[in-house]
Design a protein around this motif. Structure first.
Motif, PDB file in Angstrom:
ATOM      1  N   UNK A  14     109.283 101.399  24.818  1.00 43.71           N
ATOM      2  CA  UNK A  14     108.209 102.548  23.794  1.00 43.71           C
ATOM      3  C   UNK A  14     108.313 101.921  22.977  1.00 43.71           C
ATOM      4  N   UNK A  15     108.625 101.225  22.484  1.00 43.15           N
ATOM      5  CA  UNK A  15     109.254 101.167  21.065  1.00 43.15           C
ATOM      6  C   UNK A  15     107.571 100.086  20.769  1.00 43.15           C
ATOM      7  N   UNK A  46     118.901 106.498  21.169  1.00 36.35           N
ATOM      8  CA  UNK A  46     117.908 106.650  20.788  1.00 36.35           C
ATOM      9  C   UNK A  46     117.493 105.117  19.735  1.00 36.35           C
ATOM     10  N   UNK A  47     118.222 104.456  19.925  1.00 37.30           N
ATOM     11  CA  UNK A  47     118.109 102.781  19.817  1.00 37.30           C
ATOM     12  C   UNK A  47     119.058 101.898  20.042  1.00 37.30           C
ATOM     13  N   UNK A  65     110.490 105.932  19.668  1.00 36.70           N
ATOM     14  CA  UNK A  65     109.474 106.200  18.613  1.00 36.70           C
ATOM     15  C   UNK A  65     108.541 107.450  18.237  1.00 36.70           C
ATOM     16  N   UNK A  66     109.267 108.706  18.884  1.00 34.18           N
ATOM     17  CA  UNK A  66     109.199 109.706  18.459  1.00 34.18           C
ATOM     18  C   UNK A  66     110.204 110.329  17.408  1.00 34.18           C
ATOM     19  N   UNK A  90     113.597 109.813  11.576  1.00 35.14           N
ATOM     20  CA  UNK A  90     115.414 109.488  10.945  1.00 35.14           C
ATOM     21  C   UNK A  90     115.367 108.583  10.682  1.00 35.14           C
ATOM     22  N   UNK A  91     114.424 107.633   9.988  1.00 32.89           N
ATOM     23  CA  UNK A  91     115.059 106.053   9.839  1.00 32.89           C
ATOM     24  C   UNK A  91     115.516 105.127  10.617  1.00 32.89           C
ATOM     25  N   UNK A  92     116.027 105.125  11.679  1.00 35.26           N
ATOM     26  CA  UNK A  92     116.496 104.581  12.061  1.00 35.26           C
ATOM     27  C   UNK A  92     116.556 102.894  12.211  1.00 35.26           C
TER      28      UNK A  92
END
Length: 238
Positions: free
Chosen positions: A111-112, A153-154, A174-175, A179-181
């Motif tokens: 997805x990323x 999430x990451x 990507x959603x 958040x600035x992950x």
């Protein structure tokens, strides 16, 4: 005891991943050398970077834009924006896990890539692509998983060497871009290095002014590697 020498190869010219009009070449340490795990830390010190099982350094005849960079862990303190990022992600759990493929991580990775690199040749990465790019049998890798409850999430792919931590790659939902992950992951890697008493977080290559790479200058004090060694960046360079 002296170790055996490692051969250094130069790749053929290929399309640059950062500038569409340019070609690129890399110097690559022999990927078949049996002692890559032992020389990895020294290779980082000399500006090399890991991608999959390869340790490489950009060596483009007409361009020197890619500059190795690292964070000085002892001197680093988050700025106001980075402190807001930490606060924004205070609801996340950070879990250090064994690296490797699973369906959950692969779905997030796919997805990323489809969001960030659509049409670039990476966006249809299958399981073998995941394993080949993010891990190597000899690398001292951990995956730092960022989770909201049970939801992944990451993932920050992180190599832990005797002289520092290398931030190899981070991918995230990507959603959750607000958040600035990516920034949050680097801040967590700095804390990981601090807990382990390591002096540096290696961020790979900085390209001044490039929209995908210039964010690294915000992690100050940042050191960059020139021909004569490592130097702390000056305001005039940034």
């Amino acid at each position: 005891m002296r170790s055996d020498p490692v051969r250094l190869f130069q790749t053929l010219p290929h399309a640059c991943g950062y500038y569409a009009e340019r070609t690129a070449q890399n110097l690559v340490l022999d990927p078949a050398a049996p002692q890559l795990d032992k020389i990895y830390g020294s290779a980082l010190e000399h500006g090399f970077r890991r991608a999959g099982g390869h340790l490489y350094f950009p060596h483009c005849p007409q361009c020197r834009a890619c500059t190795p960079c690292r964070i000085d862990v002892e001197k680093f303190a988050p700025d106001r924006s980075q402190r807001r990022c930490l606060k924004r992600n205070a609801d996340l759990s950070l879990i250090e896990v064994t690296p490797g493929y699973n369906h959950e991580r692969h779905a997030l990775y796919r997805d990323y890539l489809q969001s960030r690199h659509a049409g670039g040749g990476m966006d249809e990465a299958d399981a073998s692509d995941f394993r080949r790019f993010l891990t190597a049998p000899w690398s001292p890798t951990v995956f730092l998983e960022l989770r909201l409850g049970e939801r992944l999430l990451g993932v920050a792919v992180t190599d832990i060497c005797p002289n520092g931590v290398s931030a190899v790659y981070t991918f995230f939902d990507p959603a959750e871009a607000a958040r600035g992950l990516g920034t949050f992951a680097i801040l967590q890697q700095v804390e990981l290095a601090r807990r382990r008493g390591l002096a540096w977080v290696y961020l790979g290559f900085w390209i001044a002014g490039h929209p995908k790479m210039d964010y690294k200058r915000r992690f100050r004090p940042l050191q960059v590697r020139r021909a004569d060694g490592w130097h702390e960046t000056r305001d005039s360079e940034e």
